[in-house]
Motif scaffolding. Structure first.
Motif, PDB file in Angstrom:
ATOM      1  N   UNK A 275       1.044  -1.596  -0.048  1.00  0.00           N
ATOM      2  CA  UNK A 275       0.592  -0.256  -0.109  1.00  0.00           C
ATOM      3  C   UNK A 275       0.519   1.523   0.191  1.00  0.00           C
ATOM      4  N   UNK A 276       0.267   2.181  -0.282  1.00  0.00           N
ATOM      5  CA  UNK A 276       1.166   3.550  -0.223  1.00  0.00           C
ATOM      6  C   UNK A 276       1.091   3.927   1.361  1.00  0.00           C
ATOM      7  N   UNK A 277       2.025   4.954   1.342  1.00  0.00           N
ATOM      8  CA  UNK A 277       2.634   5.495   2.243  1.00  0.00           C
ATOM      9  C   UNK A 277       0.811   6.183   3.107  1.00  0.00           C
ATOM     10  N   UNK A 278       0.764   6.979   4.257  1.00  0.00           N
ATOM     11  CA  UNK A 278       0.144   7.134   4.597  1.00  0.00           C
ATOM     12  C   UNK A 278       0.176   8.842   5.248  1.00  0.00           C
TER      13      UNK A 278
END
Lengths: 272, 272
Positions: free
Chosen positions: B71-74
Protein backbone atom coordinates in the motif's frame (compact mmCIF):
# COMPACT_ATOMS: atom_id res chain seq x y z
CA UNK A 1 -42.19 9.89 -16.13
CA UNK A 2 -44.45 8.17 -18.63
CA UNK A 3 -45.32 11.34 -20.54
CA UNK A 4 -41.72 12.25 -21.26
CA UNK A 5 -40.25 11.93 -24.72
CA UNK A 6 -37.16 9.73 -24.92
CA UNK A 7 -33.91 11.71 -24.82
CA UNK A 8 -32.52 12.72 -28.21
CA UNK A 9 -29.73 10.49 -29.42
CA UNK A 10 -27.73 13.44 -30.74
CA UNK A 11 -27.26 15.99 -27.99
CA UNK A 12 -26.45 19.54 -28.89
CA UNK A 13 -25.36 20.33 -25.32
CA UNK A 14 -22.48 18.62 -23.53
CA UNK A 15 -23.60 16.09 -20.95
CA UNK A 16 -21.41 17.45 -18.16
CA UNK A 17 -21.90 20.91 -16.70
CA UNK A 18 -19.55 22.52 -14.20
CA UNK A 19 -21.38 24.86 -11.81
CA UNK A 20 -18.84 27.26 -10.34
CA UNK A 21 -17.95 30.92 -9.90
CA UNK A 22 -16.79 32.71 -13.06
CA UNK A 23 -13.36 34.23 -13.61
CA UNK A 24 -11.18 32.27 -11.17
CA UNK A 25 -9.58 28.82 -11.29
CA UNK A 26 -10.54 28.08 -7.65
CA UNK A 27 -11.83 24.66 -6.68
CA UNK A 28 -13.52 24.42 -10.07
CA UNK A 29 -10.09 23.98 -11.62
CA UNK A 30 -9.69 20.47 -10.19
CA UNK A 31 -12.82 19.48 -12.10
CA UNK A 32 -11.77 21.28 -15.29
CA UNK A 33 -8.43 19.47 -15.31
CA UNK A 34 -10.14 16.07 -15.26
CA UNK A 35 -12.12 16.91 -18.38
CA UNK A 36 -9.27 18.70 -20.12
CA UNK A 37 -6.75 15.92 -19.50
CA UNK A 38 -9.05 13.45 -21.24
CA UNK A 39 -10.36 15.79 -23.93
CA UNK A 40 -13.95 15.26 -22.79
CA UNK A 41 -16.34 18.16 -23.51
CA UNK A 42 -17.95 19.98 -20.60
CA UNK A 43 -19.97 23.15 -20.24
CA UNK A 44 -18.40 25.67 -17.86
CA UNK A 45 -21.66 27.53 -17.53
CA UNK A 46 -20.62 30.65 -15.57
CA UNK A 47 -17.69 31.32 -17.91
CA UNK A 48 -19.30 30.28 -21.21
CA UNK A 49 -22.70 31.92 -20.75
CA UNK A 50 -21.70 35.30 -19.39
CA UNK A 51 -25.26 36.57 -19.65
CA UNK A 52 -27.14 34.02 -17.55
CA UNK A 53 -24.67 31.36 -16.49
CA UNK A 54 -23.80 32.57 -13.02
CA UNK A 55 -27.43 33.22 -12.13
CA UNK A 56 -28.09 29.54 -12.89
CA UNK A 57 -25.15 28.48 -10.68
CA UNK A 58 -26.46 30.62 -7.83
CA UNK A 59 -30.00 29.33 -8.26
CA UNK A 60 -28.79 25.74 -7.83
CA UNK A 61 -25.92 26.19 -5.40
CA UNK A 62 -26.93 28.93 -2.97
CA UNK A 63 -29.61 28.54 -0.32
CA UNK A 64 -31.74 25.91 -2.04
CA UNK A 65 -34.22 24.14 0.18
CA UNK A 66 -36.27 22.05 -2.21
CA UNK A 67 -33.29 20.87 -4.25
CA UNK A 68 -33.30 20.82 -8.07
CA UNK A 69 -34.50 17.82 -10.12
CA UNK A 70 -34.89 15.76 -6.95
CA UNK A 71 -31.30 16.29 -5.85
CA UNK A 72 -30.48 17.53 -2.33
CA UNK A 73 -29.33 21.11 -1.69
CA UNK A 74 -25.74 22.07 -2.50
CA UNK A 75 -23.61 23.62 0.26
CA UNK A 76 -21.47 25.67 -2.11
CA UNK A 77 -19.91 25.49 -5.59
CA UNK A 78 -18.40 23.62 -7.35
CA UNK A 79 -21.19 21.26 -8.30
CA UNK A 80 -21.51 18.97 -11.29
CA UNK A 81 -24.72 18.59 -13.25
CA UNK A 82 -25.10 15.56 -15.48
CA UNK A 83 -28.10 15.77 -17.77
CA UNK A 84 -30.23 12.64 -17.79
CA UNK A 85 -28.27 10.83 -15.07
CA UNK A 86 -30.64 11.57 -12.17
CA UNK A 87 -34.04 10.46 -10.99
CA UNK A 88 -36.61 9.71 -13.72
CA UNK A 89 -34.31 10.97 -16.46
CA UNK A 90 -33.76 14.32 -14.78
CA UNK A 91 -30.31 15.71 -14.04
CA UNK A 92 -27.97 14.42 -11.35
CA UNK A 93 -26.41 17.23 -9.32
CA UNK A 94 -23.56 16.39 -6.94
CA UNK A 95 -21.18 18.62 -5.03
CA UNK A 96 -17.94 18.64 -3.03
CA UNK A 97 -14.79 18.59 -5.15
CA UNK A 98 -13.44 15.16 -4.11
CA UNK A 99 -16.90 13.64 -4.53
CA UNK A 100 -17.15 15.01 -8.08
CA UNK A 101 -13.65 13.70 -8.81
CA UNK A 102 -14.61 10.22 -7.59
CA UNK A 103 -17.62 10.29 -9.93
CA UNK A 104 -15.62 11.53 -12.92
CA UNK A 105 -12.65 9.29 -12.15
CA UNK A 106 -14.80 6.31 -12.96
CA UNK A 107 -16.41 7.81 -16.05
CA UNK A 108 -13.28 9.34 -17.56
CA UNK A 109 -10.78 6.59 -16.73
CA UNK A 110 -8.70 8.65 -14.30
CA UNK A 111 -8.68 6.41 -11.26
CA UNK A 112 -6.29 3.50 -11.78
CA UNK A 113 -6.91 -0.05 -12.85
CA UNK A 114 -8.23 -1.83 -9.77
CA UNK A 115 -10.37 -1.29 -6.68
CA UNK A 116 -7.47 -0.58 -4.31
CA UNK A 117 -6.05 2.06 -6.64
CA UNK A 118 -9.38 3.92 -6.62
CA UNK A 119 -8.98 4.43 -2.88
CA UNK A 120 -5.29 5.36 -3.19
CA UNK A 121 -6.17 7.96 -5.83
CA UNK A 122 -8.93 9.43 -3.69
CA UNK A 123 -6.79 9.63 -0.55
CA UNK A 124 -4.12 11.54 -2.46
CA UNK A 125 -6.67 13.94 -3.93
CA UNK A 126 -8.23 14.51 -0.50
CA UNK A 127 -4.82 15.25 0.97
CA UNK A 128 -3.94 17.69 -1.82
CA UNK A 129 -7.29 19.41 -1.24
CA UNK A 130 -6.49 19.66 2.48
CA UNK A 131 -3.31 21.54 1.56
CA UNK A 132 -5.38 23.69 -0.81
CA UNK A 133 -7.55 24.67 2.19
CA UNK A 134 -4.54 25.46 4.33
CA UNK A 135 -3.16 27.71 1.60
CA UNK A 136 -6.49 29.54 1.48
CA UNK A 137 -6.15 30.15 5.21
CA UNK A 138 -2.75 31.83 4.77
CA UNK A 139 -4.62 34.93 3.59
CA UNK A 140 -7.86 34.26 5.48
CA UNK A 141 -6.91 32.76 8.85
CA UNK A 142 -9.64 34.50 10.84
CA UNK A 143 -12.71 34.93 8.64
CA UNK A 144 -13.46 33.95 5.05
CA UNK A 145 -15.90 36.85 4.68
CA UNK A 146 -13.43 39.56 5.76
CA UNK A 147 -10.82 41.27 3.60
CA UNK A 148 -7.21 40.11 3.70
CA UNK A 149 -6.21 43.60 4.79
CA UNK A 150 -8.33 43.17 7.92
CA UNK A 151 -6.51 39.98 8.95
CA UNK A 152 -3.04 40.72 7.66
CA UNK A 153 -1.20 40.44 10.97
CA UNK A 154 -2.64 36.98 11.55
CA UNK A 155 -1.95 36.08 7.91
CA UNK A 156 1.76 36.79 8.33
CA UNK A 157 1.90 34.30 11.20
CA UNK A 158 -0.27 31.68 9.51
CA UNK A 159 1.66 31.89 6.24
CA UNK A 160 4.94 31.41 8.07
CA UNK A 161 3.66 28.20 9.68
CA UNK A 162 2.23 26.89 6.40
CA UNK A 163 5.48 27.63 4.54
CA UNK A 164 7.85 26.29 7.16
CA UNK A 165 5.91 23.30 8.49
CA UNK A 166 2.88 22.35 6.48
CA UNK A 167 4.13 22.65 2.86
CA UNK A 168 7.21 20.48 3.52
CA UNK A 169 5.07 17.92 5.37
CA UNK A 170 2.64 17.60 2.46
CA UNK A 171 5.32 17.71 -0.24
CA UNK A 172 7.30 15.04 1.58
CA UNK A 173 4.20 12.83 1.54
CA UNK A 174 3.62 13.31 -2.18
CA UNK A 175 7.32 12.73 -2.88
CA UNK A 176 7.30 9.51 -0.83
CA UNK A 177 4.24 8.28 -2.73
CA UNK A 178 5.96 9.05 -6.03
CA UNK A 179 8.96 7.04 -4.84
CA UNK A 180 6.71 4.19 -3.66
CA UNK A 181 5.21 4.02 -7.15
CA UNK A 182 8.44 4.66 -9.08
CA UNK A 183 8.58 1.21 -10.72
CA UNK A 184 5.17 1.72 -12.38
CA UNK A 185 4.94 5.50 -12.41
CA UNK A 186 8.52 6.39 -13.46
CA UNK A 187 8.36 9.47 -11.21
CA UNK A 188 5.58 10.80 -13.42
CA UNK A 189 2.49 9.22 -11.86
CA UNK A 190 1.54 8.80 -8.19
CA UNK A 191 -0.58 5.66 -8.60
CA UNK A 192 -0.07 3.01 -11.29
CA UNK A 193 1.37 3.58 -14.74
CA UNK A 194 -0.94 6.22 -16.16
CA UNK A 195 -2.50 9.58 -15.36
CA UNK A 196 -5.11 9.75 -12.56
CA UNK A 197 -6.97 12.61 -10.92
CA UNK A 198 -4.55 12.27 -7.99
CA UNK A 199 -1.79 13.50 -10.34
CA UNK A 200 -3.97 16.33 -11.62
CA UNK A 201 -5.04 17.47 -8.16
CA UNK A 202 -1.54 17.37 -6.68
CA UNK A 203 -0.22 19.11 -9.80
CA UNK A 204 -2.73 21.95 -9.55
CA UNK A 205 -1.81 22.54 -5.90
CA UNK A 206 1.91 22.56 -6.77
CA UNK A 207 1.24 24.99 -9.60
CA UNK A 208 -0.76 27.27 -7.32
CA UNK A 209 1.93 27.12 -4.63
CA UNK A 210 4.53 28.26 -7.15
CA UNK A 211 2.34 31.24 -7.96
CA UNK A 212 1.60 32.14 -4.34
CA UNK A 213 4.99 31.39 -2.79
CA UNK A 214 7.56 31.51 -5.61
CA UNK A 215 10.60 32.01 -3.38
CA UNK A 216 9.53 29.31 -0.96
CA UNK A 217 9.01 26.75 -3.72
CA UNK A 218 12.23 27.70 -5.51
CA UNK A 219 14.13 27.14 -2.27
CA UNK A 220 12.52 23.70 -1.83
CA UNK A 221 13.29 22.35 -5.30
CA UNK A 222 16.43 20.67 -4.02
CA UNK A 223 14.47 18.80 -1.36
CA UNK A 224 11.87 17.45 -3.79
CA UNK A 225 13.63 17.13 -7.16
CA UNK A 226 11.33 14.48 -8.70
CA UNK A 227 8.06 15.93 -7.39
CA UNK A 228 8.86 19.46 -8.53
CA UNK A 229 10.77 18.20 -11.61
CA UNK A 230 9.81 15.02 -13.48
CA UNK A 231 6.34 14.88 -11.98
CA UNK A 232 5.39 18.55 -12.21
CA UNK A 233 6.80 18.92 -15.74
CA UNK A 234 5.28 15.66 -16.95
CA UNK A 235 1.72 16.48 -15.93
CA UNK A 236 2.19 20.00 -17.29
CA UNK A 237 3.17 18.53 -20.66
CA UNK A 238 0.06 16.32 -20.63
CA UNK A 239 -2.04 19.46 -20.10
CA UNK A 240 -0.15 21.69 -22.56
CA UNK A 241 -2.97 22.30 -25.03
CA UNK A 242 -5.33 23.36 -22.25
CA UNK A 243 -2.77 25.46 -20.38
CA UNK A 244 -2.01 27.37 -23.59
CA UNK A 245 -5.72 28.03 -24.22
CA UNK A 246 -7.87 30.89 -22.99
CA UNK A 247 -9.91 28.39 -20.96
CA UNK A 248 -7.09 28.24 -18.40
CA UNK A 249 -7.94 31.16 -16.11
CA UNK A 250 -5.31 33.31 -14.43
CA UNK A 251 -4.78 33.15 -10.68
CA UNK A 252 -6.14 36.33 -9.11
CA UNK A 253 -8.23 36.68 -5.94
CA UNK A 254 -9.01 33.02 -5.34
CA UNK A 255 -7.21 30.42 -3.23
CA UNK A 256 -3.79 31.14 -4.75
CA UNK A 257 -2.83 34.81 -4.40
CA UNK A 258 0.53 36.45 -4.61
CA UNK A 259 1.21 38.65 -1.61
CA UNK A 260 5.02 39.13 -1.49
CA UNK A 261 4.92 39.67 2.28
CA UNK A 262 3.50 36.15 2.79
CA UNK A 263 6.26 34.45 0.79
CA UNK A 264 9.65 33.44 2.19
CA UNK A 265 11.71 36.54 2.83
CA UNK A 266 15.22 36.58 1.42
CA UNK A 267 17.57 36.65 4.36
CA UNK A 268 20.45 39.09 4.47
CA UNK A 269 23.88 37.48 4.80
CA UNK A 270 24.27 39.29 8.10
CA UNK A 271 21.33 37.30 9.54
CA UNK A 272 22.74 33.90 8.68
CA UNK B 1 1.05 -15.87 -4.67
CA UNK B 2 0.90 -19.54 -5.57
CA UNK B 3 2.67 -20.71 -2.41
CA UNK B 4 0.15 -19.09 -0.08
CA UNK B 5 -2.32 -21.15 1.91
CA UNK B 6 -5.97 -20.21 1.43
CA UNK B 7 -7.30 -17.86 4.12
CA UNK B 8 -8.87 -19.59 7.11
CA UNK B 9 -12.64 -19.63 7.04
CA UNK B 10 -12.89 -18.89 10.78
CA UNK B 11 -10.86 -15.82 11.64
CA UNK B 12 -9.79 -15.30 15.23
CA UNK B 13 -8.96 -11.61 14.59
CA UNK B 14 -11.47 -9.04 13.43
CA UNK B 15 -11.12 -8.21 9.76
CA UNK B 16 -11.20 -4.45 10.24
CA UNK B 17 -8.55 -2.54 12.17
CA UNK B 18 -8.75 1.15 12.97
CA UNK B 19 -5.32 2.79 13.09
CA UNK B 20 -5.59 5.99 15.11
CA UNK B 21 -4.24 7.86 18.12
CA UNK B 22 -5.26 6.43 21.52
CA UNK B 23 -7.36 8.22 24.12
CA UNK B 24 -9.32 10.75 22.04
CA UNK B 25 -12.41 10.49 19.85
CA UNK B 26 -10.86 12.71 17.12
CA UNK B 27 -11.28 11.83 13.48
CA UNK B 28 -11.18 8.14 14.42
CA UNK B 29 -14.63 8.57 15.96
CA UNK B 30 -16.30 8.92 12.55
CA UNK B 31 -14.96 5.47 11.69
CA UNK B 32 -15.88 3.97 15.06
CA UNK B 33 -19.49 5.17 14.70
CA UNK B 34 -19.89 3.34 11.39
CA UNK B 35 -18.90 0.03 12.98
CA UNK B 36 -20.77 0.64 16.20
CA UNK B 37 -24.01 1.65 14.48
CA UNK B 38 -24.04 -1.65 12.60
CA UNK B 39 -22.66 -3.82 15.41
CA UNK B 40 -19.74 -4.92 13.23
CA UNK B 41 -16.58 -5.92 15.16
CA UNK B 42 -13.39 -3.88 14.64
CA UNK B 43 -10.05 -3.75 16.35
CA UNK B 44 -9.20 -0.29 17.70
CA UNK B 45 -5.55 -1.19 17.98
CA UNK B 46 -4.12 1.83 19.86
CA UNK B 47 -6.84 1.65 22.53
CA UNK B 48 -7.19 -2.13 22.79
CA UNK B 49 -3.50 -3.06 22.77
CA UNK B 50 -2.09 -0.48 25.15
CA UNK B 51 1.30 -2.18 25.14
CA UNK B 52 2.15 -2.19 21.43
CA UNK B 53 -0.85 -0.81 19.57
CA UNK B 54 0.21 2.78 19.10
CA UNK B 55 3.71 1.79 18.01
CA UNK B 56 2.07 -0.22 15.21
CA UNK B 57 -0.07 2.78 14.22
CA UNK B 58 2.99 5.01 14.10
CA UNK B 59 4.99 2.47 12.13
CA UNK B 60 2.32 2.41 9.42
CA UNK B 61 1.06 5.99 9.50
CA UNK B 62 4.08 8.20 10.19
CA UNK B 63 6.86 8.84 7.71
CA UNK B 64 6.61 5.59 5.73
CA UNK B 65 8.36 5.58 2.38
CA UNK B 66 8.11 1.99 1.23
CA UNK B 67 4.48 1.56 2.25
CA UNK B 68 3.22 -1.53 4.10
CA UNK B 69 1.96 -4.67 2.29
CA UNK B 70 2.21 -2.91 -1.06
CA UNK B 71 0.00 0.00 0.00
CA UNK B 72 1.14 3.61 -0.49
CA UNK B 73 2.31 5.76 2.45
CA UNK B 74 -0.29 7.24 4.80
CA UNK B 75 -0.27 11.02 5.38
CA UNK B 76 -1.66 10.79 8.90
CA UNK B 77 -4.11 8.74 11.00
CA UNK B 78 -6.86 7.59 10.86
CA UNK B 79 -6.20 4.70 8.51
CA UNK B 80 -8.10 1.47 8.06
CA UNK B 81 -6.39 -1.90 7.67
CA UNK B 82 -8.41 -4.75 6.22
CA UNK B 83 -6.66 -8.09 6.53
CA UNK B 84 -6.62 -10.11 3.32
CA UNK B 85 -8.22 -7.41 1.16
CA UNK B 86 -5.03 -6.10 -0.46
CA UNK B 87 -2.54 -7.23 -3.05
CA UNK B 88 -1.82 -10.98 -3.16
CA UNK B 89 -3.84 -11.63 -0.01
CA UNK B 90 -1.96 -9.03 2.02
CA UNK B 91 -3.73 -6.26 3.92
CA UNK B 92 -5.38 -3.26 2.31
CA UNK B 93 -4.49 0.02 4.07
CA UNK B 94 -6.41 3.16 3.15
CA UNK B 95 -6.49 6.58 4.78
CA UNK B 96 -8.40 9.88 4.84
CA UNK B 97 -11.62 9.79 6.89
CA UNK B 98 -14.13 10.33 4.03
CA UNK B 99 -12.32 7.75 1.90
CA UNK B 100 -12.57 5.18 4.70
CA UNK B 101 -16.25 6.03 5.14
CA UNK B 102 -16.91 5.51 1.43
CA UNK B 103 -15.24 2.09 1.66
CA UNK B 104 -17.16 1.08 4.79
CA UNK B 105 -20.41 2.61 3.56
CA UNK B 106 -20.53 -0.04 0.87
CA UNK B 107 -19.48 -2.92 3.10
CA UNK B 108 -21.67 -2.06 6.09
CA UNK B 109 -24.78 -0.89 4.28
CA UNK B 110 -24.56 2.74 5.40
CA UNK B 111 -24.76 4.55 2.09
CA UNK B 112 -28.31 4.56 0.78
CA UNK B 113 -30.04 2.35 -1.73
CA UNK B 114 -28.90 3.60 -5.13
CA UNK B 115 -25.92 5.14 -6.93
CA UNK B 116 -27.09 8.76 -6.60
CA UNK B 117 -27.61 8.38 -2.86
CA UNK B 118 -24.01 7.21 -2.45
CA UNK B 119 -22.83 10.57 -3.77
CA UNK B 120 -25.36 12.50 -1.66
CA UNK B 121 -24.18 10.66 1.46
CA UNK B 122 -20.53 11.36 0.69
CA UNK B 123 -21.10 15.08 -0.02
CA UNK B 124 -22.83 15.47 3.33
CA UNK B 125 -20.05 13.65 5.17
CA UNK B 126 -17.41 15.76 3.41
CA UNK B 127 -19.25 18.93 4.39
CA UNK B 128 -19.57 17.85 8.03
CA UNK B 129 -15.85 17.07 8.03
CA UNK B 130 -15.15 20.54 6.65
CA UNK B 131 -16.98 21.99 9.64
CA UNK B 132 -15.00 19.64 11.88
CA UNK B 133 -11.79 21.21 10.48
CA UNK B 134 -13.09 24.73 11.02
CA UNK B 135 -13.88 23.90 14.64
CA UNK B 136 -10.34 22.59 15.09
CA UNK B 137 -9.08 25.94 13.83
CA UNK B 138 -11.05 27.83 16.51
CA UNK B 139 -8.35 26.82 18.99
CA UNK B 140 -5.51 26.48 16.46
CA UNK B 141 -5.97 29.24 13.89
CA UNK B 142 -2.26 29.94 13.39
CA UNK B 143 -0.31 26.70 13.85
CA UNK B 144 -1.39 23.13 14.59
CA UNK B 145 1.93 22.41 16.33
CA UNK B 146 1.73 25.35 18.76
CA UNK B 147 -0.15 25.47 22.07
CA UNK B 148 -3.58 27.07 22.26
CA UNK B 149 -2.20 29.48 24.84
CA UNK B 150 0.27 30.77 22.24
CA UNK B 151 -2.49 31.61 19.76
CA UNK B 152 -5.27 32.60 22.14
CA UNK B 153 -5.81 36.14 20.84
CA UNK B 154 -6.29 34.85 17.30
CA UNK B 155 -8.47 32.01 18.62
CA UNK B 156 -10.90 34.49 20.18
CA UNK B 157 -11.37 36.15 16.78
CA UNK B 158 -11.55 32.91 14.83
CA UNK B 159 -14.04 31.34 17.25
CA UNK B 160 -16.28 34.37 17.01
CA UNK B 161 -16.42 34.07 13.23
CA UNK B 162 -17.03 30.31 13.34
CA UNK B 163 -19.81 30.74 15.92
CA UNK B 164 -21.53 33.68 14.30
CA UNK B 165 -21.13 32.87 10.61
CA UNK B 166 -19.86 29.38 9.87
CA UNK B 167 -21.86 27.23 12.32
CA UNK B 168 -25.22 28.74 11.24
CA UNK B 169 -24.26 28.38 7.56
CA UNK B 170 -23.45 24.68 7.96
CA UNK B 171 -26.38 23.93 10.27
CA UNK B 172 -28.73 25.65 7.85
CA UNK B 173 -27.45 23.37 5.09
CA UNK B 174 -27.94 20.21 7.14
CA UNK B 175 -31.40 21.40 8.22
CA UNK B 176 -32.39 22.12 4.60
CA UNK B 177 -31.22 18.65 3.57
CA UNK B 178 -33.25 17.12 6.38
CA UNK B 179 -36.27 19.06 5.14
CA UNK B 180 -35.62 18.01 1.52
CA UNK B 181 -35.65 14.37 2.65
CA UNK B 182 -38.50 14.69 5.17
CA UNK B 183 -40.93 12.44 3.24
CA UNK B 184 -38.50 9.50 3.37
CA UNK B 185 -36.37 10.42 6.36
CA UNK B 186 -39.07 11.69 8.77
CA UNK B 187 -36.61 14.32 10.09
CA UNK B 188 -34.45 11.48 11.34
CA UNK B 189 -32.30 10.67 8.29
CA UNK B 190 -30.59 13.00 5.82
CA UNK B 191 -30.68 10.67 2.81
CA UNK B 192 -33.32 8.01 2.17
CA UNK B 193 -35.28 6.15 4.81
CA UNK B 194 -32.55 4.55 6.91
CA UNK B 195 -29.32 5.38 8.69
CA UNK B 196 -26.25 6.31 6.58
CA UNK B 197 -22.77 7.48 7.46
CA UNK B 198 -23.91 10.99 6.54
CA UNK B 199 -26.22 10.89 9.58
CA UNK B 200 -23.44 9.53 11.79
CA UNK B 201 -20.88 12.10 10.64
CA UNK B 202 -23.21 15.09 10.96
CA UNK B 203 -24.36 13.77 14.34
CA UNK B 204 -20.82 13.47 15.69
CA UNK B 205 -20.05 17.06 14.66
CA UNK B 206 -23.26 18.30 16.30
CA UNK B 207 -22.40 16.37 19.45
CA UNK B 208 -18.89 17.83 19.50
CA UNK B 209 -20.23 21.34 18.92
CA UNK B 210 -22.52 21.00 21.93
CA UNK B 211 -19.50 20.06 24.02
CA UNK B 212 -17.27 22.86 22.71
CA UNK B 213 -19.85 25.66 22.43
CA UNK B 214 -22.72 24.74 24.78
CA UNK B 215 -24.16 28.26 25.05
CA UNK B 216 -23.93 28.87 21.32
CA UNK B 217 -25.73 25.64 20.47
CA UNK B 218 -28.35 26.14 23.16
CA UNK B 219 -29.12 29.57 21.71
CA UNK B 220 -29.48 28.12 18.21
CA UNK B 221 -31.91 25.32 19.10
CA UNK B 222 -34.84 27.50 18.15
CA UNK B 223 -33.41 28.08 14.67
CA UNK B 224 -32.85 24.38 13.95
CA UNK B 225 -35.48 22.51 15.94
CA UNK B 226 -35.54 19.31 13.82
CA UNK B 227 -31.79 19.07 13.28
CA UNK B 228 -30.95 19.59 16.95
CA UNK B 229 -34.10 17.74 18.08
CA UNK B 230 -35.61 14.82 16.14
CA UNK B 231 -32.45 14.18 14.15
CA UNK B 232 -29.88 14.56 16.91
CA UNK B 233 -31.93 12.57 19.42
CA UNK B 234 -32.82 9.87 16.90
CA UNK B 235 -29.24 9.07 15.90
CA UNK B 236 -28.23 9.23 19.56
CA UNK B 237 -30.87 6.62 20.39
CA UNK B 238 -29.55 4.38 17.59
CA UNK B 239 -26.09 4.62 19.17
CA UNK B 240 -27.21 4.27 22.79
CA UNK B 241 -25.47 0.99 23.59
CA UNK B 242 -22.16 2.31 22.29
CA UNK B 243 -22.47 5.74 23.87
CA UNK B 244 -23.11 4.11 27.26
CA UNK B 245 -20.05 1.87 26.89
CA UNK B 246 -16.46 2.55 27.88
CA UNK B 247 -15.49 2.41 24.19
CA UNK B 248 -16.96 5.91 23.73
CA UNK B 249 -14.04 8.15 24.65
CA UNK B 250 -14.46 11.48 26.42
CA UNK B 251 -13.74 14.73 24.60
CA UNK B 252 -10.51 16.20 25.92
CA UNK B 253 -7.66 17.78 23.97
CA UNK B 254 -8.74 16.79 20.47
CA UNK B 255 -10.83 18.67 17.91
CA UNK B 256 -13.65 19.44 20.36
CA UNK B 257 -12.39 21.27 23.45
CA UNK B 258 -14.27 23.32 25.95
CA UNK B 259 -12.70 26.74 26.45
CA UNK B 260 -15.42 28.94 28.00
CA UNK B 261 -13.85 32.07 26.54
CA UNK B 262 -14.39 30.74 22.99
CA UNK B 263 -18.10 30.07 23.52
CA UNK B 264 -20.85 32.66 23.11
CA UNK B 265 -20.66 35.16 25.94
CA UNK B 266 -23.87 35.91 27.79
CA UNK B 267 -24.72 39.51 27.08
CA UNK B 268 -25.69 41.83 29.89
CA UNK B 269 -29.12 43.40 29.53
CA UNK B 270 -27.43 46.78 29.44
CA UNK B 271 -25.66 45.83 26.17
CA UNK B 272 -28.80 44.85 24.31
Amino acid sequence: MAEQQPAKKQRTQPTYELLYHPGIPGRGEFIRLAFEAKGVPYYDIANEDQQNGYAEVQKICIGQTAGVDGNPPVFSPPALRVQGAGKDGQSLIISQTPNILWYLGDKLGLTGTNEAEKYYVQQLALTALDLNNEVHDTHHPIAVAKYYEDQKEESLKKAQDVRENRIPKFLSYFARTLEWNAASGKNKYLVGGSLTYADLTVWQVLDGLQFAFPKELEARKKEFPELLGTFYDGVKADLKEYLDSSRRLQYSQGVYRYYPELDRQLRLDAEL
